[in-house]
Structure formats: C-alpha cells, structure tokens
Scaffold this motif. Structure first.
Motif, PDB file in Angstrom:
ATOM      1  N   PRO A   1      -6.590  -3.724   5.467  1.00 42.78           N
ATOM      2  CA  PRO A   1      -6.699  -4.787   4.452  1.00 42.78           C
ATOM      3  C   PRO A   1      -7.532  -4.326   3.251  1.00 42.78           C
ATOM      4  CG  PRO A   1      -7.284  -5.611   6.631  1.00 42.78           C
ATOM      5  CD  PRO A   1      -7.198  -4.118   6.732  1.00 42.78           C
ATOM      6  N   VAL A   2      -7.149  -4.814   2.072  1.00 38.03           N
ATOM      7  CA  VAL A   2      -7.866  -4.527   0.829  1.00 38.03           C
ATOM      8  C   VAL A   2      -8.150  -5.865   0.169  1.00 38.03           C
ATOM      9  CG1 VAL A   2      -7.755  -3.415  -1.427  1.00 38.03           C
ATOM     10  CG2 VAL A   2      -6.655  -2.334   0.538  1.00 38.03           C
ATOM     11  N   ARG A   3      -9.432  -6.163  -0.052  1.00 40.19           N
ATOM     12  CA  ARG A   3      -9.819  -7.422  -0.681  1.00 40.19           C
ATOM     13  C   ARG A   3      -9.995  -7.193  -2.186  1.00 40.19           C
ATOM     14  NH1 ARG A   3      -9.870 -10.847   2.636  1.00 40.19           N
ATOM     15  NH2 ARG A   3     -11.287 -12.554   2.301  1.00 40.19           N
ATOM     16  N   PHE A   4      -9.483  -8.133  -2.978  1.00 35.73           N
ATOM     17  CA  PHE A   4      -9.621  -8.072  -4.429  1.00 35.73           C
ATOM     18  C   PHE A   4      -9.618  -9.506  -4.943  1.00 35.73           C
ATOM     19  CE2 PHE A   4      -5.162  -8.277  -3.607  1.00 35.73           C
ATOM     20  CZ  PHE A   4      -4.566  -8.880  -4.704  1.00 35.73           C
ATOM     21  N   CYS A   5      -9.779  -9.698  -6.245  1.00 36.30           N
ATOM     22  CA  CYS A   5      -9.887 -11.056  -6.808  1.00 36.30           C
ATOM     23  C   CYS A   5      -8.725 -11.380  -7.730  1.00 36.30           C
ATOM     24  CB  CYS A   5     -11.185 -11.214  -7.586  1.00 36.30           C
ATOM     25  SG  CYS A   5     -12.635 -11.254  -6.545  1.00 36.30           S
ATOM     26  N   ILE A   6      -8.255 -12.622  -7.624  1.00 35.94           N
ATOM     27  CA  ILE A   6      -7.272 -13.182  -8.551  1.00 35.94           C
ATOM     28  C   ILE A   6      -7.862 -14.476  -9.088  1.00 35.94           C
ATOM     29  CG2 ILE A   6      -4.954 -14.117  -8.865  1.00 35.94           C
ATOM     30  CD1 ILE A   6      -4.111 -12.605  -6.322  1.00 35.94           C
ATOM     31  N   ASP A   7      -8.066 -14.546 -10.383  1.00 34.20           N
ATOM     32  CA  ASP A   7      -8.620 -15.739 -11.022  1.00 34.20           C
ATOM     33  C   ASP A   7      -9.882 -16.231 -10.325  1.00 34.20           C
ATOM     34  OD1 ASP A   7      -6.661 -15.794 -13.010  1.00 34.20           O
ATOM     35  OD2 ASP A   7      -5.321 -17.039 -11.809  1.00 34.20           O
TER      36      ASP A   7
ATOM     37  N   VAL B   1      -2.745  -1.819  -5.255  1.00 28.60           N
ATOM     38  CA  VAL B   1      -3.883  -2.704  -5.043  1.00 28.60           C
ATOM     39  C   VAL B   1      -5.093  -1.876  -4.609  1.00 28.60           C
ATOM     40  CG1 VAL B   1      -3.434  -3.280  -2.615  1.00 28.60           C
ATOM     41  CG2 VAL B   1      -4.546  -4.939  -4.081  1.00 28.60           C
ATOM     42  N   SER B   2      -6.266  -2.261  -5.118  1.00 26.79           N
ATOM     43  CA  SER B   2      -7.507  -1.587  -4.731  1.00 26.79           C
ATOM     44  C   SER B   2      -8.638  -2.609  -4.752  1.00 26.79           C
ATOM     45  CB  SER B   2      -7.821  -0.419  -5.670  1.00 26.79           C
ATOM     46  OG  SER B   2      -8.043  -0.873  -6.979  1.00 26.79           O
ATOM     47  N   ALA B   3      -9.695  -2.282  -4.040  1.00 27.28           N
ATOM     48  CA  ALA B   3     -10.795  -3.224  -3.859  1.00 27.28           C
ATOM     49  C   ALA B   3     -11.553  -3.519  -5.146  1.00 27.28           C
ATOM     50  CB  ALA B   3     -11.756  -2.699  -2.797  1.00 27.28           C
ATOM     51  N   ASP B   4     -11.429  -2.694  -6.155  1.00 25.12           N
ATOM     52  CA  ASP B   4     -12.186  -2.914  -7.383  1.00 25.12           C
ATOM     53  C   ASP B   4     -11.449  -3.801  -8.385  1.00 25.12           C
ATOM     54  OD1 ASP B   4     -10.238  -0.982  -7.866  1.00 25.12           O
ATOM     55  OD2 ASP B   4     -11.481   0.120  -9.294  1.00 25.12           O
ATOM     56  N   LEU B   5     -10.254  -4.289  -8.045  1.00 21.37           N
ATOM     57  CA  LEU B   5      -9.477  -5.093  -8.991  1.00 21.37           C
ATOM     58  C   LEU B   5      -9.999  -6.526  -9.054  1.00 21.37           C
ATOM     59  CD1 LEU B   5      -5.829  -3.916  -8.276  1.00 21.37           C
ATOM     60  CD2 LEU B   5      -7.277  -3.338 -10.231  1.00 21.37           C
TER      61      LEU B   5
ATOM     62  N   GLY C   1      -1.580   0.377   0.277  1.00 18.69           N
ATOM     63  CA  GLY C   1      -0.201   0.776   0.020  1.00 18.69           C
ATOM     64  C   GLY C   1       0.634  -0.287  -0.672  1.00 18.69           C
ATOM     65  N   ASP C   2       0.109  -1.514  -0.785  1.00 20.69           N
ATOM     66  CA  ASP C   2       0.816  -2.583  -1.510  1.00 20.69           C
ATOM     67  C   ASP C   2       0.708  -2.353  -3.005  1.00 20.69           C
ATOM     68  OD1 ASP C   2       1.430  -4.043   0.775  1.00 20.69           O
ATOM     69  OD2 ASP C   2      -0.048  -5.623   0.412  1.00 20.69           O
TER      70      ASP C   2
END
Length: 102
Positions: A15-21, A83-87, A30-31
């Motif tokens: 899993p990779v956690r990132f933020c949207i809004d 996708v990456s964790a810093d996004l 890999g997504d």
C-alpha cells in the motif's frame, strides 16, 4: 468518498498512502495516479470550464483529460504518473498567479 473503480485483484501489493484534496487515501505500489485516485474517489478533477467533474478518458496519455495538480501548483497527468507517498494532489486547478508588475 465514493469510488469510480473497484479493485478486483492485485491487492497484495504494498500500500502507498497519499493525499487527495487534503484527505489521506491509499493506492498500491505500481498503480498510476489515475487508478489510485479513481479507486478512492468518483472523479480525477473538476472541469475548469464548468461545474462538471472529469474522470479521465483514454487512460493512456493521449487525451489530456486527466491533468491534476499538486498543492504546490505542479501540473501532471494522472494516467502516466506513478503513485508515490509524497504526492499531495488537488482536483481543482489552482488560481493562476500573475506576476506583480508594480
């Protein structure tokens, strides 16, 4: 958030956690950003020409419909960005900042 995509397989990837809004969400290593966003939301961006939302169109980098922005104002294609964790993404185009000419 209601999702547009439903993941049916490949759920064992990291899993990779990132933020949207401002909301923390998870994709998988890999997504593309487009897949990760649509697995968590029902849109990729808000149209700059009206109240509609957009969800990408071609899914392969040809149509220009999946442009999204970082909170810093950088523009990127969701369908070709991994996708990456810093996004930290926003789905509305940031206000255009004109240089101060005074």
């Amino acid at each position: 958030m209601k999702s547009k995509f439903v993941r049916l397989s490949e759920t064992a990837r990291t899993p990779v956690r990132f933020c949207i809004d401002g909301e923390t969400v998870a994709g998988f290593e890999g997504d593309t950003l487009l897949v990760a966003m649509l697995c968590n939301t029902d849109h990729v961006r808000h149209s700059e020409f009206g109240p509609e939302t957009r969800a990408g169109f071609c899914l392969m980098g040809a149509c220009q419909d999946c442009w999204v922005w970082t909170t810093d104002g950088e523009r990127m294609r969701a369908c070709t960005t991994m996708v990456s964790a810093d996004l930290n993404m926003v789905t509305r185009q940031p206000e255009v900042q004109w240089p101060n000419l005074a």
